[in-house]
Design an enzyme around this catalytic site. Structure first.
Site, PDB file in Angstrom:
ATOM      1  N   TYR A  60     -34.960 -26.452 -32.249  1.00  0.00           N
ATOM      2  CA  TYR A  60     -33.543 -26.025 -32.886  1.00  0.00           C
ATOM      3  C   TYR A  60     -33.761 -24.502 -33.336  1.00  0.00           C
ATOM      4  O   TYR A  60     -34.796 -24.260 -34.487  1.00  0.00           O
ATOM      5  CB  TYR A  60     -32.795 -26.999 -33.612  1.00  0.00           C
ATOM      6  CG  TYR A  60     -31.570 -26.500 -34.642  1.00  0.00           C
ATOM      7  CD1 TYR A  60     -30.559 -26.355 -33.841  1.00  0.00           C
ATOM      8  CD2 TYR A  60     -31.951 -25.803 -35.931  1.00  0.00           C
ATOM      9  CE1 TYR A  60     -29.348 -25.824 -34.739  1.00  0.00           C
ATOM     10  CE2 TYR A  60     -30.891 -25.288 -36.459  1.00  0.00           C
ATOM     11  CZ  TYR A  60     -29.431 -25.262 -36.041  1.00  0.00           C
ATOM     12  OH  TYR A  60     -28.471 -24.821 -36.736  1.00  0.00           O
ATOM     13  N   HIS A  89     -24.683 -13.117 -39.473  1.00  0.00           N
ATOM     14  CA  HIS A  89     -23.650 -13.846 -39.669  1.00  0.00           C
ATOM     15  C   HIS A  89     -23.274 -14.894 -40.878  1.00  0.00           C
ATOM     16  O   HIS A  89     -22.289 -15.076 -41.310  1.00  0.00           O
ATOM     17  CB  HIS A  89     -23.427 -14.635 -38.298  1.00  0.00           C
ATOM     18  CG  HIS A  89     -23.869 -16.129 -38.437  1.00  0.00           C
ATOM     19  ND1 HIS A  89     -24.882 -16.312 -38.060  1.00  0.00           N
ATOM     20  CD2 HIS A  89     -23.373 -17.356 -38.915  1.00  0.00           C
ATOM     21  CE1 HIS A  89     -25.391 -17.777 -37.911  1.00  0.00           C
ATOM     22  NE2 HIS A  89     -24.069 -18.203 -38.753  1.00  0.00           N
ATOM     23  N   ARG A 303     -21.599 -42.222 -86.753  1.00  0.00           N
ATOM     24  CA  ARG A 303     -22.352 -43.388 -86.687  1.00  0.00           C
ATOM     25  C   ARG A 303     -22.952 -43.772 -85.253  1.00  0.00           C
ATOM     26  O   ARG A 303     -24.235 -44.190 -85.078  1.00  0.00           O
ATOM     27  CB  ARG A 303     -21.655 -44.622 -86.728  1.00  0.00           C
ATOM     28  CG  ARG A 303     -22.075 -45.907 -87.294  1.00  0.00           C
ATOM     29  CD  ARG A 303     -21.249 -47.254 -87.415  1.00  0.00           C
ATOM     30  NE  ARG A 303     -19.956 -47.065 -87.771  1.00  0.00           N
ATOM     31  CZ  ARG A 303     -18.920 -47.833 -87.450  1.00  0.00           C
ATOM     32  NH1 ARG A 303     -19.014 -49.028 -86.886  1.00  0.00           N
ATOM     33  NH2 ARG A 303     -17.463 -47.533 -88.071  1.00  0.00           N
ATOM     34  N   ASN A 432     -17.920 -26.462 -39.915  1.00  0.00           N
ATOM     35  CA  ASN A 432     -18.678 -25.927 -38.637  1.00  0.00           C
ATOM     36  C   ASN A 432     -18.250 -26.568 -37.465  1.00  0.00           C
ATOM     37  O   ASN A 432     -19.219 -27.257 -36.895  1.00  0.00           O
ATOM     38  CB  ASN A 432     -20.036 -26.130 -38.977  1.00  0.00           C
ATOM     39  CG  ASN A 432     -21.026 -25.446 -38.448  1.00  0.00           C
ATOM     40  OD1 ASN A 432     -22.229 -26.211 -38.101  1.00  0.00           O
ATOM     41  ND2 ASN A 432     -21.010 -24.134 -38.237  1.00  0.00           N
ATOM     42  N   ALA A 433     -17.077 -26.510 -37.026  1.00  0.00           N
ATOM     43  CA  ALA A 433     -16.503 -27.207 -35.733  1.00  0.00           C
ATOM     44  C   ALA A 433     -16.964 -28.649 -35.744  1.00  0.00           C
ATOM     45  O   ALA A 433     -17.414 -29.193 -34.792  1.00  0.00           O
ATOM     46  CB  ALA A 433     -17.147 -26.616 -34.572  1.00  0.00           C
ATOM     47  N   ALA A 434     -16.839 -29.274 -36.936  1.00  0.00           N
ATOM     48  CA  ALA A 434     -17.345 -30.762 -37.212  1.00  0.00           C
ATOM     49  C   ALA A 434     -18.751 -31.065 -36.965  1.00  0.00           C
ATOM     50  O   ALA A 434     -19.019 -32.556 -36.783  1.00  0.00           O
ATOM     51  CB  ALA A 434     -16.259 -31.580 -36.402  1.00  0.00           C
ATOM     52  N   ASN A 435     -19.438 -30.085 -36.760  1.00  0.00           N
ATOM     53  CA  ASN A 435     -20.912 -30.188 -36.807  1.00  0.00           C
ATOM     54  C   ASN A 435     -21.480 -30.847 -38.240  1.00  0.00           C
ATOM     55  O   ASN A 435     -22.046 -31.787 -38.367  1.00  0.00           O
ATOM     56  CB  ASN A 435     -21.673 -28.993 -36.424  1.00  0.00           C
ATOM     57  CG  ASN A 435     -23.108 -29.149 -36.708  1.00  0.00           C
ATOM     58  OD1 ASN A 435     -23.736 -30.106 -36.208  1.00  0.00           O
ATOM     59  ND2 ASN A 435     -23.943 -28.166 -37.205  1.00  0.00           N
ATOM     60  N   GLN A 436     -20.872 -30.128 -39.330  1.00  0.00           N
ATOM     61  CA  GLN A 436     -21.144 -30.447 -40.638  1.00  0.00           C
ATOM     62  C   GLN A 436     -19.948 -31.271 -41.075  1.00  0.00           C
ATOM     63  O   GLN A 436     -18.917 -30.712 -41.871  1.00  0.00           O
ATOM     64  CB  GLN A 436     -21.291 -28.949 -41.591  1.00  0.00           C
ATOM     65  CG  GLN A 436     -22.627 -28.419 -41.195  1.00  0.00           C
ATOM     66  CD  GLN A 436     -22.776 -27.359 -42.135  1.00  0.00           C
ATOM     67  OE1 GLN A 436     -22.240 -27.155 -43.314  1.00  0.00           O
ATOM     68  NE2 GLN A 436     -23.369 -26.233 -41.333  1.00  0.00           N
TER      69      GLN A 436
END
EC number: 4.3.1.23
Length: 523
Positions: A60, A89, A303, A432-436
């Site tokens: 990756y 980016h 106290r 993040n396009a449902a990656n995160q």
């Protein structure tokens, strides 16, 4: 001939650096040196990465795109462009920049992670991080734009731009310098990215860790002030020390409570202004039955101070334990295991959940401790509760002078503002396009925690000014009967802040004292 500044002490970085060492480097009080074993690990890691590249492994961010574009394979000839575009980016941060020390703490956290030898970063990249830390400069990093899930991608990308000479720097007083001027003034070589250097630099929890490091350091100072001021409050209000007895804490042995009680007892040692006898030592007879002028026990803000302060100290201790692990951890993805058992491991060490949860917990503790200080101010300034002191601690004619009335209301407003925000970590939002699809929000949690720490400092500053006035009103300018520790504290405050003889604007004094409290513990 100009006198030469003494050389800064060196912190040698191998596998572990503690929080005090880290803060010394971040605040410019020490320089960082890479230990030979760490240098060897990093060289070996870079060599393992080279083998991965030669063998055209599927890795990756090296042979793939990023995030949900990881299904796009990239040819080896485009690796440099891929790394450059990653920085481009991601450098989309907005908002005020991190302060000088915090930005440097972020740089240090990234260096410590890479120095574990599992990121494949080039030797030149590591050298650029060290050079920046050993200069008098910091990167100008926008504070907003990271969800703390794939690490702190956005702020770290701005750090990379700075190292390349394409982003701005900060000098120690906060002046902003453009990239070329920063490189010249710091005598820095511009960063040249190779292989996966960009990903190694941006993929980690370093921004939230850096912010949390500065938070921890500030809280230690403020916690010491909270103890010292509570002890002085007891002297001003004829408080009873029975509630701080060691025997009580031994029966409920939370470390923070025991520590707070012991320190409170030590601060009032030698005082003639506190009540030391134990209530139950008195035997009652028929003539004693009825209402006494004062209760035999203090209000909870005195106290129960060991329990309240102690719980806060235990929360800070947990925060520091987690932070120490995070600071010395590999928070990259993928990682290149030092044992070479596999070419690379893909996972989620960049997820900042630990820092998120501990920052939220610390923010809650800070708010509770600020609430204690605000209630102590309220009791000290209320003529119905302060055991004979003038209303709002004024010195002139009542009504014509209002004393600390305005400052007391400010303390209430500050506490209300602290209570207006809750934990950040529970508000995960898919991105993040449902990656995160789950995110930590750890950097937001750490930033919000810092804001609350600053408000706590301002409340403590108001309490300190009130107590200096109260001690002199109660005990005279000579502070008769006040403990040695209490006298030193009041005298130190009086070196900078004169008594409130007649009403005057206090805003600048509160702000100046709050800054001091964040940076230095009481005498």
């Amino acid at each position: 001939m100009l006198a030469m500044s003494p050389p800064k002490p060196a912190v040698e970085l191998d596998r572990h650096i503690d929080l005090d060492q880290a803060h010394a480097v971040a605040s410019g009080g020490a320089r960082i040196v890479l230990a030979p074993p760490a240098r060897d690990r990093c060289r070996a890691s870079e060599a393992r990465l080279g083998a991965v590249i030669r063998e055209a492994r599927h890795v990756y961010g090296l042979t793939t795109g990023f995030g949900p574009l990881a299904n796009r394979l990239i040819s080896g000839e485009n690796v440099r462009t891929l790394q450059a575009n990653l920085v481009h980016h991601l450098a989309s941060g907005v908002g005020p920049v991190l302060d000088w020390t915090t930005a440097r703490a972020m740089v240090l956290a990234r260096l410590v992670s890479i120095a574990q030898g599992a990121s494949g970063a080039s030797e030149g990249t590591i050298a650029r991080l060290i050079d920046l830390l050993n200069s008098e400069l910091a990167p100008a990093v926008p504070s907003r734009g990271t969800v703390g899930a794939s690490g702190d991608l956005t702020p770290l990308a701005h750090m990379v731009l700075c190292l390349q000479g394409r982003g701005d720097f900060l000098d120690r007083d906060g002046t902003r310098l453009d990239g070329a001027e920063g490189l010249r003034r710091g005598r820095l070589q511009p960063l040249d990215l190779s292989h996966r250097d960009a990903l190694a630099l941006v993929n980690g929890t370093s921004a939230m860790t850096g912010i949390a490091l500065v938070n921890a350091h500030a809280c230690r100072h403020l916690g010491n002030w909270a103890v010292a001021l509570t002890a002085l409050l007891a002297e001003c209000l004829r408080g009873r020390t029975e509630a701080w007895a060691a025997a009580l804490s031994d029966l409920r042995p939370h470390p923070g409570q025991k520590d707070a009680a012991a320190r409170l007892r030590a601060r009032v040692d030698g005082s003639a202004r506190v009540v030391r006898h134990v209530i139950a030592e008195r035997r009652l007879d028929a003539g004693d039955i009825g209402t006494e002028p004062e209760a035999g026990q203090d209000a909870y803000s005195l106290r129960c101070a060991p329990q309240v302060l102690g719980a806060g100290f235990d929360t800070l201790a947990w925060h520091d334990r987690v932070l120490t692990i995070e600071l010395n951890a590999v928070t990259d993805n993928p990682v290149f295991p030092p044992d070479g058992s596999v070419p690379a491991l893909h996972g989620g060490n960049f997820m900042g959940q630990h820092v998120a949860l501990t920052s939220d917990a610390l923010a809650t503790a800070v708010t509770v401790l600020a609430g204690l200080a605000e209630r102590q101010i309220a009791r000290l300034t209320d003529e119905r509760l302060n055991r004979g002191l003038p209303p709002f601690l004024h010195r002139g004619p009542a009504g014509l002078n209002s004393g600390f009335m305005g400052a007391q209301v400010t303390a209430t407003a500050l506490l209300a503002e602290m209570r207006a925000t809750g934990p950040a970590s529970i508000h995960s939002i898919s991105t993040n396009a449902a990656n995160q699809d789950v995110v930590s929000l750890g950097t937001i949690a750490a930033r919000l925690c810092r804001e609350k720490i600053d408000r706590w400092a301002e409340i403590l500053a108001i309490l300190a000014l009130c107590l200096a006035q109260a001690a002199e009103l109660r005990c005279g300018s000579g502070l008769d009967g006040v403990s040695p520790a209490g006298k030193k504290l009041v005298q130190a405050l009086r070196e900078q802040f004169p008594p409130l003889e007649t009403d005057r604007p206090l805003g600048q004094e509160i702000a100046a004292l709050a800054t001091h409290l964040l940076q230095q513990s009481p005498v």
